[in-house]
Scaffold this active site. Structure first.
Site, PDB file in Angstrom:
ATOM      1  N   SER A 145     -26.344  -5.901  23.500  1.00 22.71           N
ATOM      2  CA  SER A 145     -26.034  -7.097  22.719  1.00 22.71           C
ATOM      3  C   SER A 145     -27.281  -7.596  21.993  1.00 22.71           C
ATOM      4  CB  SER A 145     -25.430  -8.155  23.647  1.00 22.71           C
ATOM      5  OG  SER A 145     -24.982  -9.278  22.944  1.00 22.71           O
ATOM      6  N   HIS A 278     -19.449 -12.331  20.791  1.00 20.62           N
ATOM      7  CA  HIS A 278     -18.641 -11.162  20.436  1.00 20.62           C
ATOM      8  C   HIS A 278     -17.151 -11.502  20.387  1.00 20.62           C
ATOM      9  CE1 HIS A 278     -22.367  -9.034  21.034  1.00 20.62           C
ATOM     10  NE2 HIS A 278     -22.423  -9.482  22.263  1.00 20.62           N
TER      11      HIS A 278
END
Length: 413
Positions: A145, A278
């Site tokens: 991430s 996300h």
């Protein structure tokens, strides 16, 4: 590293191994001790080696004081980096990292750049203080991430100041997106037996209507809902864990469906995040990233923000494969804000197809097997099985020795 072997007025001679002895001293004496210590382990193994990856952690690993031991042990390298961070961002981030308070460091707009710069600090210490040649010793990079930005710096695709600005601007918008919503949002990890993960993911997509055949809920497909009410699989973290992101109400509806109608009973763990990373709620951050990535570098005149090619491949969170072009890198890095991080797929790809046998986690927190799992590495070849995590100065020397000792190990071990 040899023992420091120095005597400082008012102190006993240092007889322990280097970094541990250094950090045992009062902070006011560490710089003197550091400059007096001229013997340090230098990693000088030849280029040929088992395929090696470095990986970087994402949000959630931040803690107050995570740079303190590094700046105390290696002031010559670390202090200028922290000063440059403050100057670049026009924010006293170095003080926030060192002193907190924790609530301020935990804020997304501070936590994300703090984690990224701490990861890069550790990498630069390896290079400048221990002679670690990243471009010769490492074959590929990846990051979880947020960690993808540090991975792109290590791979030579982003300059440190540009990456820092991108992360800070991205985090500011993400924080704003979360604060402006009118209902409870967040992230929930689902853990199940490995053989059940695939069918459970299928049941989740079926419920949310992501297969295009209608939702099992009363509200048509999830894509028809406002962004704040949508749910997405944010991360596929391992063979038995995924993370859901979005509306907590909608996630609870999904969990009820899985348990009552789909035959699944995963363990659900609410993550310490009030931001649904996300997920579709982060579309403003994705749009901003598209704009910023198309702008010129802020530090290299007449140069693009993204450097292509870099010095080594970097695996994309979105495709679980190396980025293939400058434009794809820009596109995927922006879309990463709103799409699933295929972390486990990336690990499997590197292990099975790229034959990566050594894994070096770099950054704060537990960056070793916690991130890459138990199935990879060089089992039996070295302590730790070929997976290491460097988050503390005391770990560096032993890990570099382990790396040198495995330089000639067989690829398939």
């Amino acid at each position: 590293m040899a023992a420091l072997g120095i005597t400082i007025k008012g102190q006993l001679p240092l007889k322990q191994s280097g970094i541990s002895s250094l950090l045992a001293l009062p902070a006011t004496l560490r710089t003197t001790a550091y400059t007096s210590a001229n013997a340090r382990w230098q990693s000088t193994a030849p280029r040929k080696h088992p395929k090696t990856a470095i990986f970087f952690p994402g949000q959630g690993v931040q803690r107050v004081g995570m740079t303190t031991d590094w700046v105390d042990a290696f002031p010559r390298t670390v202090k200028p980096m922290l000063e440059e961070v403050d100057e670049t961002l026009k924010v006293p981030l170095s003080r926030i990292i060192a002193e907190g308070p924790n609530s301020r460091l935990m804020a997304t707009e501070n936590a994300q750049p703090a984690i990224m710069i701490t990861s890069i600090i550790i990498l630069r210490v390896l290079e400048k203080e221990f002679g670690f040649k990243t471009n010769e010793r490492v074959d590929i990079t990846l990051g979880h991430s947020l960690g993808e930005f540090a991975a792109l710096v290590a791979a030579g695709n982003l300059r440190e100041p540009d990456a820092l600005r991108l992360v800070r601007r991205r985090a500011e918008v993400m924080a704003r997106c979360s604060k402006e919503v009118g209902e409870e949002v967040g992230m929930v990890a689902l853990v199940c037996e490995a053989p059940h993960l695939g069918p459970m993911v299928e049941a989740i997509h079926d419920f949310l209507g992501h297969h295009g055949e209608g939702s099992k809920a009363d509200s048509s497909t999830d894509y028809d809902l406002p962004a704040v009410q949508q749910v997405l699989i944010a991360n596929v973290n391992s063979k038995n864990q995924i993370v859901l992101s979005g509306s907590i109400k909608r996630i609870n509806e999904l969990l009820t469906h899985l348990r009552q109608f789909a035959g699944h009973d995963p363990r659900a763990v609410r993550l310490k995040s009030d931001s649904p990373f996300h997920s579709p709620l982060m579309k403003p951050a994705a749009k901003l990233m598209q704009q910023l990535l198309d702008q010129p570098s802020q530090v290299a005149k007449d140069e693009d923000t993204v450097i292509w090619p870099g010095i080594m491949p970097c695996v994309s969170n979105l495709s679980a494969r190396p980025f293939e072009s400058k434009q794809q890198l820009k596109d995927y890095l922006a879309r990463q804000c709103v799409e699933t991080v295929l972390w486990h797929d990336s690990i499997v790809y590197l292990h099975t197809e790229e034959k990566v046998r050594r894994w070096i986690g770099i950054g704060p927190g537990k960056v070793g097997r916690n991130l890459v799992g138990k199935e990879v590495g060089m089992k039996g070849a070295v302590k730790g099985g070929g997976v290491w995590g460097i988050s503390d100065p005391r770990e560096v020397e032993a890990i570099l020795r382990d790396l040198d000792s495995t330089e000639t190990a067989g690829e398939e071990e």
